[in-house]
Design a protein around this motif. Sequence first.
Motif, PDB file in Angstrom:
ATOM      1  N   HIS A 136       5.431 -11.656   4.153  1.00 33.91           N
ATOM      2  CA  HIS A 136       4.635  -9.882   3.940  1.00 33.91           C
ATOM      3  C   HIS A 136       4.292  -9.539   5.093  1.00 33.91           C
ATOM      4  O   HIS A 136       3.377 -10.517   5.035  1.00 33.91           O
ATOM      5  N   SER A 137       4.764  -8.474   5.357  1.00 34.09           N
ATOM      6  CA  SER A 137       4.604  -7.475   6.492  1.00 34.09           C
ATOM      7  C   SER A 137       4.531  -8.180   8.050  1.00 34.09           C
ATOM      8  O   SER A 137       5.529  -8.495   8.061  1.00 34.09           O
ATOM      9  N   GLN A 178       9.281 -10.259   3.348  1.00 34.47           N
ATOM     10  CA  GLN A 178       8.829  -8.567   2.692  1.00 34.47           C
ATOM     11  C   GLN A 178       8.432  -7.313   3.688  1.00 34.47           C
ATOM     12  O   GLN A 178       7.463  -7.600   4.131  1.00 34.47           O
ATOM     13  N   ALA A 179       8.993  -6.028   3.993  1.00 34.85           N
ATOM     14  CA  ALA A 179       8.673  -5.234   4.924  1.00 34.85           C
ATOM     15  C   ALA A 179       7.409  -5.738   5.991  1.00 34.85           C
ATOM     16  O   ALA A 179       7.721  -5.624   6.389  1.00 34.85           O
ATOM     17  N   PRO A 180       9.085  -6.620   6.500  1.00 33.91           N
ATOM     18  CA  PRO A 180       8.205  -7.426   7.823  1.00 33.91           C
ATOM     19  C   PRO A 180       7.785  -6.635   9.119  1.00 33.91           C
ATOM     20  O   PRO A 180       9.023  -5.622   9.839  1.00 33.91           O
ATOM     21  N   LEU A 234      16.750 -13.020   3.951  1.00 35.71           N
ATOM     22  CA  LEU A 234      16.943 -11.950   3.195  1.00 35.71           C
ATOM     23  C   LEU A 234      16.173 -10.927   4.250  1.00 35.71           C
ATOM     24  O   LEU A 234      14.850 -11.342   3.619  1.00 35.71           O
ATOM     25  N   LEU A 235      16.089  -9.528   3.653  1.00 35.53           N
ATOM     26  CA  LEU A 235      14.879  -8.914   4.389  1.00 35.53           C
ATOM     27  C   LEU A 235      14.998  -7.840   2.898  1.00 35.53           C
ATOM     28  O   LEU A 235      15.928  -7.550   2.826  1.00 35.53           O
ATOM     29  N   LEU A 236      13.643  -7.921   2.206  1.00 37.27           N
ATOM     30  CA  LEU A 236      13.313  -6.538   1.406  1.00 37.27           C
ATOM     31  C   LEU A 236      12.412  -5.568   2.219  1.00 37.27           C
ATOM     32  O   LEU A 236      11.423  -6.095   2.348  1.00 37.27           O
TER      33      LEU A 236
END
Length: 240
Positions: free
Chosen positions: A100-101, A135-137, A185-187
């Motif tokens: 994440h991030s 996740q919101a990288p 996968l990017l979210l």
Amino acid sequence: MRTVEAYGDGPSQRGELWVPVGDPPFPTVMLVHGGYWGPEYDRSLEDTVAADLAGRGFLVWNVDYAAADTAWPQTLLDVAAAQDHLTDDPRVAKVAVVGHSAGGQLALWLGSRGRLPAGAPGAGPRRAPVLVIGQAPVAALRDGFAQNLGGGAVGRLLDGSPAQVPERYDVTDPVSLAPSGVPTLLLHSRTDALVPYAQSETYAAADPDVRLVPVPGDHFAHLDPGSEAWAQVLAALSAL
């Protein structure tokens, strides 16, 4: 069952292993927390989603790592060692890495270790993940430096700007290492106020095999097991 394990001798080289009920080996998820690589954040950010995954039968490896106030490339060396720590564990089946991030940058980098040149920090992974989820990288470090993300967090991570230490960006920036060769996968929310959606767009443009899915919610919806963002993670992990 939750147990803390060391994956090295360094002060931050610790992770928490969440072992599900059942018989091993288990599909395994390595979690990499965010916080712009700052020393004030740790793996506890991921506790809620770690518990959710363990309850669904996943073995979860939730790791800490050296923050950006240590010299480059210690942050990278730590997460690489944490990843390699899983290699000989007989309880581990297929491994996915979810970050994440700022942890998303590290997750994407872990998926790209096989692309690193010999001698680069983290080169020669013992085992590649079968899936990486960002996740919101913070997925484009050169852009992130120009955008002053995290009040200069990218420069603190690499101990310099792209002009000062271009060779470090070459082996740390996920965009420079794309395509990774690992399903990714990017979210990301289009309205994320902390990490711009454009970060994920830039990475996806560098690797045509990356899937970018816009999700609702703010930057921290990814850590909420009841969110659509988390439902997307679970759907992707169901293939393990």
